[in-house]
Scaffold this motif. Structure first.
Motif, PDB file in Angstrom:
ATOM      1  N   CYS A 386      -8.518   3.865  -2.658  1.00 53.40           N
ATOM      2  CA  CYS A 386      -9.637   2.920  -2.712  1.00 53.40           C
ATOM      3  C   CYS A 386     -10.917   3.733  -2.562  1.00 53.40           C
ATOM      4  CB  CYS A 386      -9.505   1.886  -1.592  1.00 53.40           C
ATOM      5  SG  CYS A 386     -10.733   0.563  -1.635  1.00 53.40           S
ATOM      6  N   ALA A 389     -16.623   3.972  -7.362  1.00 54.26           N
ATOM      7  CA  ALA A 389     -16.535   4.449  -8.735  1.00 54.26           C
ATOM      8  C   ALA A 389     -17.828   4.262  -9.496  1.00 54.26           C
ATOM      9  CB  ALA A 389     -15.386   3.732  -9.461  1.00 54.26           C
ATOM     10  N   LEU A 393     -18.799  -0.502  -8.500  1.00 50.05           N
ATOM     11  CA  LEU A 393     -17.349  -0.661  -8.633  1.00 50.05           C
ATOM     12  C   LEU A 393     -16.598   0.142  -7.580  1.00 50.05           C
ATOM     13  CD1 LEU A 393     -17.014  -0.324 -12.509  1.00 50.05           C
ATOM     14  CD2 LEU A 393     -16.830  -2.435 -11.188  1.00 50.05           C
ATOM     15  N   THR A 394     -15.382  -0.327  -7.286  1.00 43.86           N
ATOM     16  CA  THR A 394     -14.460   0.393  -6.419  1.00 43.86           C
ATOM     17  C   THR A 394     -13.138   0.544  -7.151  1.00 43.86           C
ATOM     18  OG1 THR A 394     -15.478  -0.513  -4.415  1.00 43.86           O
ATOM     19  CG2 THR A 394     -13.247   0.391  -4.212  1.00 43.86           C
ATOM     20  N   TYR A 395     -12.657   1.792  -7.257  1.00 51.83           N
ATOM     21  CA  TYR A 395     -11.352   2.009  -7.887  1.00 51.83           C
ATOM     22  C   TYR A 395     -10.263   1.777  -6.848  1.00 51.83           C
ATOM     23  CZ  TYR A 395      -7.351   4.272 -10.079  1.00 51.83           C
ATOM     24  OH  TYR A 395      -6.098   4.514 -10.613  1.00 51.83           O
ATOM     25  N   TYR A 404     -10.158  -1.903 -11.005  1.00 50.92           N
ATOM     26  CA  TYR A 404     -11.486  -1.846 -10.405  1.00 50.92           C
ATOM     27  C   TYR A 404     -11.849  -3.186  -9.780  1.00 50.92           C
ATOM     28  CZ  TYR A 404     -12.010   2.599 -12.792  1.00 50.92           C
ATOM     29  OH  TYR A 404     -11.848   3.895 -13.206  1.00 50.92           O
ATOM     30  N   ARG A 414     -11.672  -8.581  -9.214  1.00 50.26           N
ATOM     31  CA  ARG A 414     -10.762  -7.455  -9.445  1.00 50.26           C
ATOM     32  C   ARG A 414     -10.175  -7.570 -10.854  1.00 50.26           C
ATOM     33  NH1 ARG A 414      -9.688  -9.069  -4.165  1.00 50.26           N
ATOM     34  NH2 ARG A 414      -9.642  -7.445  -2.566  1.00 50.26           N
ATOM     35  N   ARG A 427     -12.072  -0.681 -16.277  1.00 52.07           N
ATOM     36  CA  ARG A 427     -13.419  -0.537 -15.724  1.00 52.07           C
ATOM     37  C   ARG A 427     -14.405  -1.431 -16.462  1.00 52.07           C
ATOM     38  NH1 ARG A 427     -16.623   3.416 -13.027  1.00 52.07           N
ATOM     39  NH2 ARG A 427     -18.789   3.328 -13.719  1.00 52.07           N
TER      40      ARG A 427
END
Length: 465
Positions: A386, A389, A393-395, A404, A414, A427
Motif C-alpha cells: 500500500c 502513487a 492515488l494509492t497503489y 489503485y 478503488r 490507474r
C-alpha cells in the motif's frame, strides 16, 4: 350567386372567397357566450361537484358516493344540453337533437379528460394551480372551451381552437414525460442504491458484467470484451476414492465411483498409468493402497506435470493439511512445482493452484470498481502493499488482486483487478471514475410499477418518446 340549399353545410357560406365572413358565420358575441358557458363547466361546476363528492364519500361511504357521482354527471350533461340548445346557431352540431346530444357528450367527456390531464401536468410542473382557487377558476374551464371551440362554425374559430389545443397538449406531454426527482430517489432507495456511492467508469477493452449504465459505463465488475483474451483456469485436484464402478472398465482400467474422469481419449503409459483426456480436464487415476486416487488438471496444466504428480502420490503431511485437519486416510498429496495446495471438503481432497495467484482464469483479468464511505475505511487494511502513487492515488496489492484507490470527497474509490490485469489500465480507471448521473441511474433501475392511471400514462409517454 346561388342561394343556399337544404343540403348545404352550415359552414358552406361561413366565409366568402374574399376572406370576409359570410351571412351564416356566427357573430363574435354569441361565440364568446357559447365558449364561456362551456368554460363554466371546468371552472365552477366540476370543482363544485368534486367537493360534493368528497363530502359524500367521507360522510356516507362508497355506495352513496357512486350515486352522487352519477347524479353529478347527469346534471353536468343536462347543463350542457341547455347550453347548446340556447346557442345552437353557433355550433356545427346545433341543428339537430342528435347533434346537440353529441355536442354535450363530447364537451363533457373530452373536456373532463383534458381537465384531468391538465390538472396532473400542472401538479407535476409544480405550478400550484390545484392549490390556488383563483387559478383553478381561471384555468379549469379551458379544456371545455377548447372542445366547444373545435365545434364552432367558421374555420377561423376552429383553427384557433385547434392551434391552442395542440400547443397545450404538447406542453402537457413534455411535462408528463419527465420523471419527478422524488420518483427517482424513491426508486433508488427501493433498489438499495446509494447515490453517494453510485460511481461509474468505462474501461477500454472491457465490458460491464452488470449494471450497464450505457456507453460502456459500469458500476461494479468488468470482464474483457474479447473472450479469447481471458486466460484459462489452472488447477490440479487430488482426490481419493475407495470404491469402483461395477461393469465394464473404461480406458483399460476400472473407474472410481463418484469420480468425474475424462474418457474421451485414453492412452496407456509405462508403469501401468492410463492417461485420460477430455475437452476441459485431463489426468490419471492411480491405485494407492486400498484407495483409487485421481490426479486431474485443467487443460492449461501441462501433461508432464500431471504425470509427475501421479507418480509421486503420497499421503498428505500434517504441514500440508494444517492444524485444523487430521489425516484420515482420505488426503493425498504430490510435489507440483509452482503450485500451492489447500484442502477441499466435498469430496475430501487437495486442490493445487499457481503460487503466484495468476491461475484463476477470468478472475485473474477481471476488474472491479468499489466505492465505500471514507470514514472508518482504511485503504491499507489487509493489503500486502500500500504505497502512494501520485495524483492522489494509492497503489494497493492483496494476495490475488492489485489496483489503485483514491479519496473523492466523502468516499474512497478503488479499482482493483486480478494480478494479470494491466496496471496502467487500472490507474486510469481509478482517475476516470465519477458519480453516476440521474439519466445513467435510471438505466440500471428496474422500471417502476405504475400505481395509478397517471403513472401508467407517464410510463407510456416515456416509452414511446
Amino acid at each position: 350567386m346561388r342561394a343556399a340549399t337544404q343540403n348545404d353545410s352550415p359552414d358552406d357560406h361561413a366565409v366568402r372567397p374574399g376572406g370576409r365572413p359570410g351571412k351564416n358565420a356566427p357573430k363574435p358575441l354569441p361565440v364568446l357566450a357559447h365558449l364561456a358557458a362551456a368554460w363554466t363547466v371546468g371552472s365552477v361546476l366540476l370543482p363544485t361537484a368534486w367537493l360534493i363528492l368528497l363530502v359524500t364519500l367521507f360522510a356516507d361511504g362508497e355506495g352513496t358516493f357512486l350515486v352522487a357521482a352519477a347524479l353529478c354527471a347527469a346534471a353536468l350533461l343536462i347543463y350542457l344540453i341547455i347550453v347548446i340548445r340556447a346557442t345552437r346557431t353557433v355550433s356545427v352540431l346545433g341543428a339537430t337533437r342528435g347533434g346537440r346530444l353529441s355536442w354535450a357528450l363530447l364537451v363533457l367527456v373530452v373536456g373532463t379528460a383534458g381537465w384531468a390531464l391538465g390538472w396532473a401536468a400542472t401538479d407535476v410542473a409544480d405550478l400550484g394551480v390545484s392549490r390556488d382557487t383563483l387559478l383553478t377558476f381561471l384555468l379549469g374551464g379551458i379544456p371545455y372551451a377548447l372542445v366547444a371551440g373545435l365545434l364552432v362554425r367558421g374555420w377561423r374559430h376552429r383553427a384557433v381552437a385547434l392551434g391552442l389545443t395542440v400547443a397545450l397538449l404538447a406542453a402537457g406531454v413534455a411535462v408528463l414525460r419527465q420523471e419527478a426527482p422524488d420518483d427517482l430517489e424513491a426508486r433508488l432507495r427501493a433498489s438499495s442504491i446509494h447515490r453517494e456511492t453510485a460511481y461509474v467508469v468505462a474501461v477500454p477493452g472491457y465490458r460491464p458484467d452488470d449494471n450497464d449504465y450505457g456507453g460502456g459505463l459500469g458500476g461494479s465488475g468488468f470482464s474483457p470484451a474479447n473472450p479469447a483474451s481471458v486466460p484459462p483456469d489452472r488447477y490440479v485436484t487430488i482426490t481419493a476414492y475407495d470404491r469402483l464402478l461395477t461393469g465394464e472398465a473404461r480406458c483399460g482400467q476400472p473407474t472410481a465411483q463418484d469420480a468425474h474422469l475424462p474418457t474421451e481419449s485414453c492412452t496407456a503409459e509405462t508403469g501401468g498409468l492410463v492417461y485420460r483426456q477430455g475437452p476441459v480436464e485431463h489426468g490419471y487415476q492411480v491405485k494407492v493402497g486400498r484407495r483409487h486416487v485421481t490426479v486431474i488438471g485443467s487443460t492449461a496444466v501441462g501433461h508432464d506435470l500431471l504425470r509427475s504428480a501421479a507418480r509421486g502420490l503420497r499421503p498428505a503431511t500434517t504441514r500440508e493439511l494444517g492444524a485444523d485437519q487430521e489425516q484420515t486416510g482420505d488426503y493425498y498429496a504430490a510435489k507440483i512445482p509452482g503450485y500451492t495446495p489447500r484442502l477441499t471438503a466435498m469430496p475430501p481432497g487437495m486442490v493445487y493452484t499457481p503460487s503466484d495467484h495468476t491461475g484463476n482464469g477470468a478472475q485473474s483479468v477481471r476488474i472491479t470498481l468499489y466505492v465505500s464511505i471514507a470514514d472508518g475505511d482504511d485503504l491499507c487494511f489487509r493489503t500486502e502493499e500500500c504505497t502512494p502513487a501520485g495524483s492522489g492515488l494509492t497503489y494497493v496489492r492483496t494476495e490475488d488482486t492489485h489496483g489503485y484507490a483514491v479519496r473523492r470527497g466523502t468516499v474512497n474509490v478503488r479499482v482493483l483487478g486480478g494480478l494479470r490485469s494491466d496496471g496502467k489500465l487500472l490507474r486510469q480507471a481509478a482517475l476516470d471514475a465519477r458519480p453516476a448521473t440521474d439519466g445513467e441511474l435510471r438505466r440500471v433501475l428496474p422500471p417502476p410499477e405504475p400505481s395509478t392511471g397517471l403513472d401508467r400514462l407517464r410510463q407510456w409517454l416515456r416509452a414511446i418518446g
